[in-house]
Write a protein that holds these residues in place. Structure first.
Motif, PDB file in Angstrom:
ATOM      1  N   ARG A   1      43.075   7.809  15.488  1.00 14.15           N
ATOM      2  CA  ARG A   1      43.776   8.474  14.387  1.00 14.15           C
ATOM      3  C   ARG A   1      44.944   9.299  14.913  1.00 14.15           C
ATOM      4  O   ARG A   1      46.042   9.289  14.346  1.00 14.15           O
ATOM      5  CB  ARG A   1      42.806   9.370  13.612  1.00 14.15           C
ATOM      6  N   GLN A   2      44.724  10.017  16.005  1.00 13.17           N
ATOM      7  CA  GLN A   2      45.795  10.825  16.588  1.00 13.17           C
ATOM      8  C   GLN A   2      46.914   9.926  17.124  1.00 13.17           C
ATOM      9  O   GLN A   2      48.100  10.274  17.024  1.00 13.17           O
ATOM     10  CB  GLN A   2      45.244  11.714  17.701  1.00 13.17           C
ATOM     11  N   MET A   3      46.540   8.777  17.690  1.00 13.47           N
ATOM     12  CA  MET A   3      47.548   7.834  18.162  1.00 13.47           C
ATOM     13  C   MET A   3      48.429   7.370  17.011  1.00 13.47           C
ATOM     14  O   MET A   3      49.660   7.296  17.148  1.00 13.47           O
ATOM     15  CB  MET A   3      46.864   6.632  18.832  1.00 13.47           C
ATOM     16  N   LEU A   4      47.820   7.070  15.854  1.00 16.44           N
ATOM     17  CA  LEU A   4      48.591   6.629  14.696  1.00 16.44           C
ATOM     18  C   LEU A   4      49.557   7.725  14.233  1.00 16.44           C
ATOM     19  O   LEU A   4      50.711   7.452  13.891  1.00 16.44           O
ATOM     20  CB  LEU A   4      47.656   6.251  13.553  1.00 16.44           C
ATOM     21  N   LEU A   5      49.077   8.957  14.227  1.00 18.22           N
ATOM     22  CA  LEU A   5      49.935  10.069  13.799  1.00 18.22           C
ATOM     23  C   LEU A   5      51.144  10.229  14.717  1.00 18.22           C
ATOM     24  O   LEU A   5      52.234  10.609  14.270  1.00 18.22           O
ATOM     25  CB  LEU A   5      49.132  11.375  13.761  1.00 18.22           C
ATOM     26  N   ASN A   6      50.950   9.921  16.001  1.00 17.17           N
ATOM     27  CA  ASN A   6      52.058  10.039  16.960  1.00 17.17           C
ATOM     28  C   ASN A   6      52.904   8.767  17.019  1.00 17.17           C
ATOM     29  O   ASN A   6      54.066   8.813  17.434  1.00 17.17           O
ATOM     30  CB  ASN A   6      51.505  10.340  18.358  1.00 17.17           C
ATOM     31  N   HIS A   7      52.327   7.649  16.602  1.00 19.93           N
ATOM     32  CA  HIS A   7      52.998   6.355  16.733  1.00 19.93           C
ATOM     33  C   HIS A   7      54.108   6.173  15.697  1.00 19.93           C
ATOM     34  O   HIS A   7      55.149   5.582  15.988  1.00 19.93           O
ATOM     35  CB  HIS A   7      51.967   5.228  16.600  1.00 19.93           C
ATOM     36  N   PHE A   8      53.884   6.694  14.499  1.00 20.09           N
ATOM     37  CA  PHE A   8      54.840   6.495  13.414  1.00 20.09           C
ATOM     38  C   PHE A   8      55.712   7.738  13.227  1.00 20.09           C
ATOM     39  O   PHE A   8      55.245   8.864  13.395  1.00 20.09           O
ATOM     40  CB  PHE A   8      54.107   6.164  12.116  1.00 20.09           C
ATOM     41  N   PRO A   9      56.992   7.549  12.886  1.00 18.08           N
ATOM     42  CA  PRO A   9      57.925   8.682  12.814  1.00 18.08           C
ATOM     43  C   PRO A   9      57.617   9.667  11.681  1.00 18.08           C
ATOM     44  O   PRO A   9      58.036  10.821  11.753  1.00 18.08           O
ATOM     45  CB  PRO A   9      59.292   8.005  12.603  1.00 18.08           C
ATOM     46  N   ASP A  10      56.918   9.230  10.648  1.00 16.39           N
ATOM     47  CA  ASP A  10      56.625  10.116   9.519  1.00 16.39           C
ATOM     48  C   ASP A  10      55.116  10.191   9.313  1.00 16.39           C
ATOM     49  O   ASP A  10      54.554   9.508   8.451  1.00 16.39           O
ATOM     50  CB  ASP A  10      57.308   9.590   8.255  1.00 16.39           C
ATOM     51  N   PRO A  11      54.424  11.041  10.075  1.00 13.72           N
ATOM     52  CA  PRO A  11      52.964  11.105   9.968  1.00 13.72           C
ATOM     53  C   PRO A  11      52.460  11.600   8.613  1.00 13.72           C
ATOM     54  O   PRO A  11      51.290  11.397   8.286  1.00 13.72           O
ATOM     55  CB  PRO A  11      52.573  12.070  11.093  1.00 13.72           C
ATOM     56  N   ASP A  12      53.342  12.207   7.835  1.00 13.27           N
ATOM     57  CA  ASP A  12      52.916  12.679   6.515  1.00 13.27           C
ATOM     58  C   ASP A  12      52.411  11.535   5.647  1.00 13.27           C
ATOM     59  O   ASP A  12      51.560  11.750   4.771  1.00 13.27           O
ATOM     60  CB  ASP A  12      54.077  13.397   5.816  1.00 13.27           C
ATOM     61  N   ILE A  13      52.915  10.332   5.884  1.00 11.64           N
ATOM     62  CA  ILE A  13      52.447   9.174   5.113  1.00 11.64           C
ATOM     63  C   ILE A  13      50.937   8.992   5.288  1.00 11.64           C
ATOM     64  O   ILE A  13      50.228   8.641   4.348  1.00 11.64           O
ATOM     65  CB  ILE A  13      53.190   7.894   5.558  1.00 11.64           C
ATOM     66  N   LEU A  14      50.440   9.275   6.498  1.00 16.04           N
ATOM     67  CA  LEU A  14      49.025   9.089   6.788  1.00 16.04           C
ATOM     68  C   LEU A  14      48.168  10.250   6.291  1.00 16.04           C
ATOM     69  O   LEU A  14      46.948  10.104   6.150  1.00 16.04           O
ATOM     70  CB  LEU A  14      48.820   8.917   8.293  1.00 16.04           C
ATOM     71  N   LEU A  15      48.773  11.380   6.030  1.00 14.56           N
ATOM     72  CA  LEU A  15      48.019  12.578   5.640  1.00 14.56           C
ATOM     73  C   LEU A  15      48.134  12.904   4.162  1.00 14.56           C
ATOM     74  O   LEU A  15      47.288  13.613   3.612  1.00 14.56           O
ATOM     75  CB  LEU A  15      48.499  13.786   6.463  1.00 14.56           C
ATOM     76  N   ASN A  16      49.151  12.389   3.525  1.00 14.18           N
ATOM     77  CA  ASN A  16      49.450  12.752   2.142  1.00 14.18           C
ATOM     78  C   ASN A  16      48.890  11.688   1.193  1.00 14.18           C
ATOM     79  O   ASN A  16      49.379  10.555   1.154  1.00 14.18           O
ATOM     80  CB  ASN A  16      50.965  12.892   1.959  1.00 14.18           C
ATOM     81  N   LYS A  17      47.877  12.047   0.420  1.00 15.52           N
ATOM     82  CA  LYS A  17      47.251  11.085  -0.491  1.00 15.52           C
ATOM     83  C   LYS A  17      48.164  10.688  -1.650  1.00 15.52           C
ATOM     84  O   LYS A  17      47.871   9.743  -2.369  1.00 15.52           O
ATOM     85  CB  LYS A  17      45.932  11.639  -1.016  1.00 15.52           C
ATOM     86  N   ASN A  18      49.246  11.397  -1.812  1.00 18.17           N
ATOM     87  CA  ASN A  18      50.217  11.026  -2.842  1.00 18.17           C
ATOM     88  C   ASN A  18      51.144   9.900  -2.385  1.00 18.17           C
ATOM     89  O   ASN A  18      51.989   9.446  -3.157  1.00 18.17           O
ATOM     90  CB  ASN A  18      51.050  12.241  -3.260  1.00 18.17           C
ATOM     91  N   ARG A  19      50.991   9.492  -1.137  1.00 20.35           N
ATOM     92  CA  ARG A  19      51.855   8.446  -0.586  1.00 20.35           C
ATOM     93  C   ARG A  19      51.030   7.217  -0.168  1.00 20.35           C
ATOM     94  O   ARG A  19      51.349   6.542   0.800  1.00 20.35           O
ATOM     95  CB  ARG A  19      52.645   8.994   0.614  1.00 20.35           C
ATOM     96  N   MET A  20      49.975   6.929  -0.918  1.00 15.33           N
ATOM     97  CA  MET A  20      49.066   5.853  -0.535  1.00 15.33           C
ATOM     98  C   MET A  20      49.748   4.488  -0.509  1.00 15.33           C
ATOM     99  O   MET A  20      49.456   3.660   0.357  1.00 15.33           O
ATOM    100  CB  MET A  20      47.853   5.819  -1.466  1.00 15.33           C
ATOM    101  N   SER A  21      50.645   4.222  -1.443  1.00 14.01           N
ATOM    102  CA  SER A  21      51.304   2.913  -1.442  1.00 14.01           C
ATOM    103  C   SER A  21      52.118   2.721  -0.160  1.00 14.01           C
ATOM    104  O   SER A  21      52.143   1.621   0.416  1.00 14.01           O
ATOM    105  CB  SER A  21      52.208   2.765  -2.673  1.00 14.01           C
ATOM    106  N   GLU A  22      52.781   3.784   0.300  1.00 18.04           N
ATOM    107  CA  GLU A  22      53.523   3.710   1.557  1.00 18.04           C
ATOM    108  C   GLU A  22      52.572   3.508   2.740  1.00 18.04           C
ATOM    109  O   GLU A  22      52.871   2.772   3.685  1.00 18.04           O
ATOM    110  CB  GLU A  22      54.329   4.983   1.777  1.00 18.04           C
ATOM    111  N   ARG A  23      51.423   4.172   2.652  1.00 17.63           N
ATOM    112  CA  ARG A  23      50.444   4.075   3.734  1.00 17.63           C
ATOM    113  C   ARG A  23      49.890   2.659   3.852  1.00 17.63           C
ATOM    114  O   ARG A  23      49.796   2.107   4.956  1.00 17.63           O
ATOM    115  CB  ARG A  23      49.304   5.067   3.499  1.00 17.63           C
ATOM    116  N   PHE A  24      49.541   2.063   2.730  1.00 16.67           N
ATOM    117  CA  PHE A  24      49.038   0.695   2.758  1.00 16.67           C
ATOM    118  C   PHE A  24      50.094  -0.261   3.318  1.00 16.67           C
ATOM    119  O   PHE A  24      49.778  -1.185   4.076  1.00 16.67           O
ATOM    120  CB  PHE A  24      48.608   0.252   1.362  1.00 16.67           C
TER     121      PHE A  24
END
Length: 367
Positions: free
Chosen positions: A290-313
């Protein structure tokens, strides 16, 4: 053999004779057997359950789920080699320890293959039983933002990130969306207090209010058992999630049991002891991924923000992760499994065919 071929990615299309549609979860698929097959196996295998108990074949995959998404790697790698077998091996080990200590049974009746369980039907308690020994993750983020009460428990001021808590905290949350419970939001994974459970025990699936005490004892005792065993290997059991359910014994009496999985890198945080004492955190669990994913992508908020689920998928669908990340996670799972069980997790060249051969030859369940 391509390493991608060693992954059990699809586990819901096996030709197992069933009575109901296959239930496919994030990593496990459940095949409910016909009444005739259930009765036959109970008699043939001498399973310690009532003759009319419904049975299922539960097949685990090597898929990797994080932030509510399924991730994949480069080169057609649709999962993490050895992950499923590692999770099963670890759970099997802990369930056996719990049974030896007289805590409670599990839903597992038989283990035909490293990726397969034969299980009895259980009526689940609709509570994610979470225990925390250290303040980290989502609890720390909320604490940082000023929250002090968690599931009816008030934390003291002045705690620091990753600090050991004064006592083991039980912070349950809802399993699925529960409706009509006063003060409990109708959403999945909502924190609830002990008083919520006691006052609404039937709505949460408990047989009686006293069973709330029993589930807490099983959670605490199970946590302590795993914590002590991991400490022998200088590993720290940080937090975990258990699940419980009811089954009927041979006399038809309901009993509370452990179910799903326990003490695994998917359901728990496990830290390296020597590193922690030096002020570092080395994860021997999925949290490192999980920490690797947060560091791997330039906008980690996508992974933490439930209002951005479509972007996350879309992020998970459109991005193949480096093979090194997938194999590093494979090493983590297999290493902690070997540490706990004392046995190496072997990779199969063709796990699907192995499962089919086993269930056909020894259980006569393949159509």
């Amino acid at each position: 053999m391509n390493v991608a071929d060693q992954v059990m990615a699809v586990n819901n299309d096996l030709p197992i004779r069933t009575a109901l549609p296959v239930h496919s979860g994030k990593v496990r698929s459940v095949y409910w057997l016909t009444e005739a097959d259930s009765r036959r196996l109970i008699e043939q295998k001498n399973y310690p359950v009532a003759a009319d108990t419904p049975l299922a074949v539960m097949v685990i995959s090597d898929r990797i789920s994080a932030f509510d998404c399924i991730w994949h790697g480069e080169g057609g790698m649709q999962g993490v080699p050895g992950k499923g077998a590692s999770l099963n091996a670890i759970s099997n080990y802990w369930f056996e320890q719990f049974k030896r200590q007289g805590l409670a049974q599990s839903h597992i009746l038989d283990i035909p293959h490293p990726l397969v369980w034969i299980v009895q039907k259980a009526r689940p308690v609709m509570v994610e039983a979470i225990a925390r020994q250290y303040i980290t993750g989502s609890m720390w983020r909320a604490y940082q933002q000023g929250e002090r009460e968690f599931c009816g428990i008030t934390l003291p001021e002045g705690l620091k990130q990753n600090q050991k808590l004064p006592e083991l905290l039980i912070t349950p949350s809802t399993k699925g969306i529960l409706e009509g419970i006063p003060g409990v939001q109708e959403a999945d994974d909502v924190n609830v207090s002990r008083s919520d459970l006691i006052n609404n025990y039937q709505a949460f699936g408990f047989r009686q209010s006293q069973d709330v005490d029993w589930y807490e004892k099983l959670l605490k005792d199970g946590f302590e058992t795993i914590s002590q065993e991991l400490a022998k290997h200088d590993q720290i059991f940080v937090d975990t999630k258990f699940e419980f359910g009811y089954v009927k014994d041979m006399q038809g009496n309901e009993q509370l049991i452990y179910m799903d999985e326990v003490g695994t890198p998917d359901s728990s945080r496990i830290w390296d002891g020597p590193a922690y004492r030096k002020g570092e955190i080395i994860e021997n669990s999925k949290e490192g991924f999980r920490q690797m994913l947060l560091n791997h992508f330039p906008d980690p908020d996508i992974l933490l923000n439930k209002n951005r689920m479509s972007e996350r998928f879309a992020l998970a669908r459109d991005n193949a992760l480096p093979v090194s990340a997938m194999m590093g996670l494979s090493d983590t799972y297999r290493a902690i499994a070997q540490t706990i069980t004392g046995k190496a997790v072997e990779l199969s060249d063709n796990p699907r065919q192995e499962i089919l051969d086993c269930l056909n030859e020894h259980y006569q369940l393949i159509v």
